[in-house]
Structure formats: C-alpha cells, structure tokens
Design an enzyme around this catalytic site. Structure first.
Site, PDB file in Angstrom:
ATOM      1  CD  GLU A 170      38.746  36.877  39.920  1.00 26.85           C
ATOM      2  OE1 GLU A 170      37.505  36.908  39.913  1.00 26.85           O
ATOM      3  OE2 GLU A 170      39.442  37.701  40.530  1.00 26.85           O
ATOM      4  CG  ASN A 211      45.385  37.754  37.546  1.00 28.95           C
ATOM      5  OD1 ASN A 211      46.468  37.605  38.119  1.00 28.95           O
ATOM      6  ND2 ASN A 211      44.470  38.618  37.969  1.00 28.95           N
ATOM      7  CG  HIS A 247      43.241  39.592  46.764  1.00 36.46           C
ATOM      8  ND1 HIS A 247      43.548  40.933  46.819  1.00 36.46           N
ATOM      9  CD2 HIS A 247      42.892  39.351  45.477  1.00 36.46           C
ATOM     10  CE1 HIS A 247      43.388  41.476  45.614  1.00 36.46           C
ATOM     11  NE2 HIS A 247      42.995  40.527  44.783  1.00 36.46           N
ATOM     12  CD  GLU A 275      43.949  41.015  41.251  1.00 36.08           C
ATOM     13  OE1 GLU A 275      43.086  41.013  42.157  1.00 36.08           O
ATOM     14  OE2 GLU A 275      43.677  40.771  40.061  1.00 36.08           O
ATOM     15  CG  ASP A 277      44.863  42.902  49.210  1.00 41.44           C
ATOM     16  OD1 ASP A 277      44.685  41.672  49.367  1.00 41.44           O
ATOM     17  OD2 ASP A 277      44.059  43.624  48.597  1.00 41.44           O
TER      18      ASP A 277
HETATM   19  O1  G3I Z   1      31.914  53.488  39.410  1.00 41.76           O
HETATM   20  C1  G3I Z   1      30.924  53.293  40.428  1.00 41.76           C
HETATM   21  C2  G3I Z   1      30.426  54.623  40.924  1.00 41.76           C
HETATM   22  O2  G3I Z   1      29.794  55.304  39.886  1.00 41.76           O
HETATM   23  C3  G3I Z   1      29.472  54.376  42.083  1.00 41.76           C
HETATM   24  O3  G3I Z   1      29.093  55.595  42.636  1.00 41.76           O
HETATM   25  C4  G3I Z   1      30.162  53.538  43.165  1.00 41.76           C
HETATM   26  C5  G3I Z   1      29.210  53.217  44.322  1.00 41.76           C
HETATM   27  O4  G3I Z   1      29.346  51.901  44.771  1.00 41.76           O
HETATM   28  O5  G3I Z   1      30.598  52.342  42.598  1.00 41.76           O
HETATM   29  C6  G3I Z   1      31.556  52.542  41.571  1.00 41.76           C
HETATM   30  O6  G3I Z   1      32.025  51.339  41.038  1.00 41.76           O
HETATM   31  C7  G3I Z   1      32.704  50.481  41.911  1.00 41.76           C
HETATM   32  C8  G3I Z   1      34.122  50.266  41.375  1.00 41.76           C
HETATM   33  O7  G3I Z   1      34.768  49.261  42.124  1.00 41.76           O
HETATM   34  C9  G3I Z   1      34.983  51.497  41.441  1.00 41.76           C
HETATM   35  O8  G3I Z   1      35.256  51.802  42.770  1.00 41.76           O
HETATM   36  C10 G3I Z   1      31.937  49.175  41.922  1.00 41.76           C
HETATM   37  O9  G3I Z   1      30.684  49.374  42.569  1.00 41.76           O
HETATM   38  C11 G3I Z   1      32.725  48.116  42.634  1.00 41.76           C
HETATM   39  O10 G3I Z   1      32.058  46.882  42.482  1.00 41.76           O
HETATM   40  C12 G3I Z   1      34.109  48.020  42.029  1.00 41.76           C
HETATM   41  O11 G3I Z   1      34.827  47.047  42.764  1.00 41.76           O
HETATM   42  C13 G3I Z   1      36.001  46.571  42.144  1.00 41.76           C
HETATM   43  C14 G3I Z   1      35.897  45.068  42.007  1.00 41.76           C
HETATM   44  O12 G3I Z   1      37.106  44.547  41.484  1.00 41.76           O
HETATM   45  C15 G3I Z   1      34.749  44.691  41.066  1.00 41.76           C
HETATM   46  O13 G3I Z   1      34.449  43.387  41.191  1.00 41.76           O
HETATM   47  C16 G3I Z   1      37.175  46.922  43.050  1.00 41.76           C
HETATM   48  O14 G3I Z   1      37.367  48.345  43.042  1.00 41.76           O
HETATM   49  C17 G3I Z   1      38.444  46.230  42.548  1.00 41.76           C
HETATM   50  O15 G3I Z   1      39.457  46.395  43.499  1.00 41.76           O
HETATM   51  C18 G3I Z   1      38.177  44.750  42.368  1.00 41.76           C
HETATM   52  O16 G3I Z   1      39.347  44.187  41.838  1.00 41.76           O
HETATM   53  C19 G3I Z   1      39.349  42.762  41.692  1.00 41.76           C
HETATM   54  C20 G3I Z   1      40.216  42.426  40.499  1.00 41.76           C
HETATM   55  O17 G3I Z   1      39.785  43.127  39.363  1.00 41.76           O
HETATM   56  C21 G3I Z   1      40.234  40.919  40.248  1.00 41.76           C
HETATM   57  N1  G3I Z   1      40.644  40.199  41.422  1.00 41.76           N
HETATM   58  C22 G3I Z   1      39.907  40.515  42.635  1.00 41.76           C
HETATM   59  C23 G3I Z   1      39.943  42.018  42.912  1.00 41.76           C
HETATM   60  C24 G3I Z   1      39.227  42.358  44.213  1.00 41.76           C
HETATM   61  O18 G3I Z   1      37.863  42.039  44.138  1.00 41.76           O
END
Ligand code: G3I
Length: 355
Positions: A170, A211, A247, A275, A277
């Site tokens: 990105e 990517n 997405h 990715e 969905d």
């Molecule tokens: O690990 C913490 C945990 O300790 C806390 O209790 C919890 C409460 O919010 O958050 C947890 O972390 C989260 C993490 O996902 C694990 O679930 C983060 O807040 C959250 O921001 C994070 O989001 C991820 C996101 O990337 C980050 O920007 C998503 O799971 C993940 O699906 C998403 O993936 C991205 C790809 O890497 C790149 N392309 C877009 C895609 C979707 O946004």
C-alpha cells in the site's frame, strides 16, 4: 455419506465462466453429487495448478475459542496461508533490536504440518509500526538501515519456509501518487526499491510482491503501480509479483479485472489475488449471498484465465472472524463460510469455478 445441501443457481448475465458454468452461461452454486470434503478447494485448485489460501493468525484464530473447528476447516480447504497480522512489523519487532517470532513460527509450523505454503505479509507498510520506531528521532540513514535490517532478519528467519513476501504494501494513494507515510516521509520513493533489494539479497528464492488495494481494475492507481513495478523489474530489484488485495463490495468486481491481471502478467510478473473478501450489507439476504457468490466466481475465473495468476487468498474464511464489520459499519458476511463454518453459496461458486 452423501452431503445434502440446498441448491442454488444464479444467473450471471455479463460473465461467461470457463468452468463451473453451464451451457446457458449461468454459474452453478449447486453442491456436487459426491462428498465435497474429498475434493476440498485445495485439491481442486491444485488440479488447476493454483493455490487457494486464507489469512489467519495464531492467537485469535488457531488458538482461539473455536480453535478446533477453525484449524480443521483451514487445513482441509486451503493450501496457502497468509498471517493476517502475525508477521507485521509491530508483532515481529516490538522493541529495537528485539524480534519475537513465537506466534508467526506457530503459524508456519501449522502450515507445514498441513502441507500448506506460507505467503509472508508484510515487511514494509505504513500501519502496525511499533512506537519505538515511529516516535523515535532518526536520520534518513537510520530509517533506511532499520528498514533493511528488519527485512534482512525476518526474511532470513523464514528462508525456506515462506514462499513469497508482500515486501511493500500500500505505498500509493488512490490518485496514484506516493502515499505520505513514515517510510516515504523519511526516505522518499526510493524506499520501495531499497526494500525489494534487501529482501532479494536475503532470500533470492522467495517471490517478492508489491501488494495493494483498489488496483484490481484498470484505473489511475493501478496505472501507477504498473509504472512502479515495471521500473523495479527493469532495474533488477528482485520483484517477482503483484498482489491485488480484492476487498470488494458485493457487485463491485471491476469488469477490467482479467485485463488488468493480464497486463501485469505480460511484464513477466506473477499476479495473485491476496486478500479477497466480498462484503454485503447486513443483515445479508439470500439475494445478496447469491450476488456475492457470483462475485467470487468472477474473481476465481479471472485468475484461472491468466497463466501467471497462481493463487487466490481470502482474507479469512469464516464470517465469524473478519476485519470487515469493525471497519465498514453495517457491512459484513464477506467470506465463503458462515459464522458456524457452514458453506455459503460463495463456497460452492468457488468450488464450481475451480472445478
Ligand atoms: O492485538 C490487539 C489486542 O491486544 C487488543 O485487545 C485488540 C483490541 O482492539 O486489538 C488487537 O489488535 C488488533 C489486530 O487487528 C488484531 O486483531 C488491532 O487493533 C487492529 O487494528 C488490527 O487490524 C488489522 C488491520 O490489518 C490493521 O490495520 C486487521 O486484523 C487485519 O485484517 C488488517 O489487514 C489488512 C492487511 O494487512 C493489508 N490490507 C488491508 C487489510 C484490511 O485492513
């Protein structure tokens, strides 16, 4: 035991699929008359020379409250695994000079025990960076060395275990210009080539991807990515592929998807859907799930039509665990398994497109 499922059939007026379609041009989401588990998606994909994958994490998913069900469907259906978060910078490199591979290693061990390959995600991204890095006071040289050291250590650690890496994720805005980010602001656009070069030096056998999202169709952003990766390839920076995140909103697959994949493939690069969905408005309806199934079939069929498209990875596989509802309020049910791990119409449309 014969598997009984409701029958779905939907008509796709504008898409003629090479496979999984009947003579009248409709796409069938009807279960096959044999035990589907015998021919799970991964076997069908392998027979077409492709990999079919899903994203998952160690803690939330493999070891989560539904761990057994989650692991068994993941291993049964998919032969490619992307860590959804476990290989991101903040997870692997939480303090300066300190690497923590515990969760990512578990994920890789699970993949290897189940004969799945691993796509590494992601080495250089503007999100999920640790505070020690973003809050530090650095010169450009410091940042460059930190980035290269991170890449070198992580890629070395997984050498022989990770087949491909999303090296840079990105880097561009939707208007096609470079995204202002910690990396760009510190290093300018050269950070992209520096990152690929470091990854290639660390593991010359890994396939290295750029990517991004909103580049699935032909548009200003994908034009810019095209120019970027063409230049990287010409300069011998070690780039091997482009990942199209995909997405989508329901009914939102760009009509130029296949044509776009083809132009990148013509550069001699692999192209992968990384990715996928397809979110629908909640609550989902039988009609929205049929439309979603048609969208999944379009994506699979586009990939199958392009020789260099060797993988389709979904961003999760069950509606129980998806990033979508927390980011797109009122949207969800984006994946091919429902929240109880039941197969949705989208599952059968993927199945039939692969078949
Ligand atoms: O690990 C913490 C945990 O300790 C806390 O209790 C919890 C409460 O919010 O958050 C947890 O972390 C989260 C993490 O996902 C694990 O679930 C983060 O807040 C959250 O921001 C994070 O989001 C991820 C996101 O990337 C980050 O920007 C998503 O799971 C993940 O699906 C998403 O993936 C991205 C790809 O890497 C790149 N392309 C877009 C895609 C979707 O946004």
């Amino acid at each position: 035991m014969r598997h009984l499922q409701p029958m779905w059939r939907l008509t796709l007026a504008c898409v003629v699929c090479a496979c999984g379609s009947s003579a009248d041009g409709s796409v069938t989401t009807q279960p096959p008359p044999i035990s589907p588990d015998t021919f799970a998606l991964r076997a069908l994909a392998a027979a077409r020379g492709r990999r079919i994958g899903a994203a998952a994490d160690h803690g939330y998913h493999l070891q989560g409250s539904d761990g057994n069900a989650f692991r068994s469907v993941l291993a049964r259906e998919f032969n490619l695994l992307t860590p959804e978060n476990d290989m991101k910078f903040d997870h692997l490199h939480p303090a300066q000079g300190t690497f923590n591979y515990v969760h990512a290693d578990s994920l890789v061990a699970f993949a290897e025990a189940n004969n799945m390959k691993v796509r590494g995600h992601t080495l250089v991204w503007h999100q999920q960076l640790p505070g020690w890095l973003t809050a530090g006071t650095w010169t450009a040289r410091d940042v460059s060395l930190i980035m290269q050291d991170h890449i070198t250590q992580v890629v070395n650690h997984y050498k022989g275990h990770v087949v491909s890496w999303d090296v840079v994720n990105e880097a561009l805005n939707d208007d096609g210009r470079m995204r202002a980010s910690f990396w760009f602001n510190s290093l300018g656009r050269s950070y992209v080539e520096t990152a690929f070069t470091a990854a290639h030096l660390a593991d010359p056998d890994a396939i290295l991807f750029y990517n991004d999202y909103n580049i699935e169709g032909i548009n200003a952003k994908s034009d810019s990515v095209y120019a970027l990766v063409q230049a990287l390839k010409l300069r011998g920076a070690g780039i091997g592929g482009v990942g199209f995140q995909a997405h989508f909103q329901v009914n939102g697959v760009p009509p130029t998807l296949q044509q776009n994949l083809e132009r990148f493939a013509a550069l001699g690069l692999k192209v992968e859907i990384t990715e996928l969905d397809v979110r629908v408005p909640l609550p989902s309806t039988p009609q929205s799930l049929r439309d979603q199934a048609a969208d999944y079939a379009k994506v699979i069929s586009a990939c199958l039509a392009v020789a260099n498209c060797d993988a389709v990875v979904m961003w999760g596989f069950t509606d129980k665990e998806s990033w979508v509802p927390s980011v797109f309020s009122g949207w969800g049910d984006a994946l091919p398994f429902d929240a109880s791990y039941g197969k949705k119409p989208a599952y059968w449309s993927i199945y039939n497109a692969l078949k």
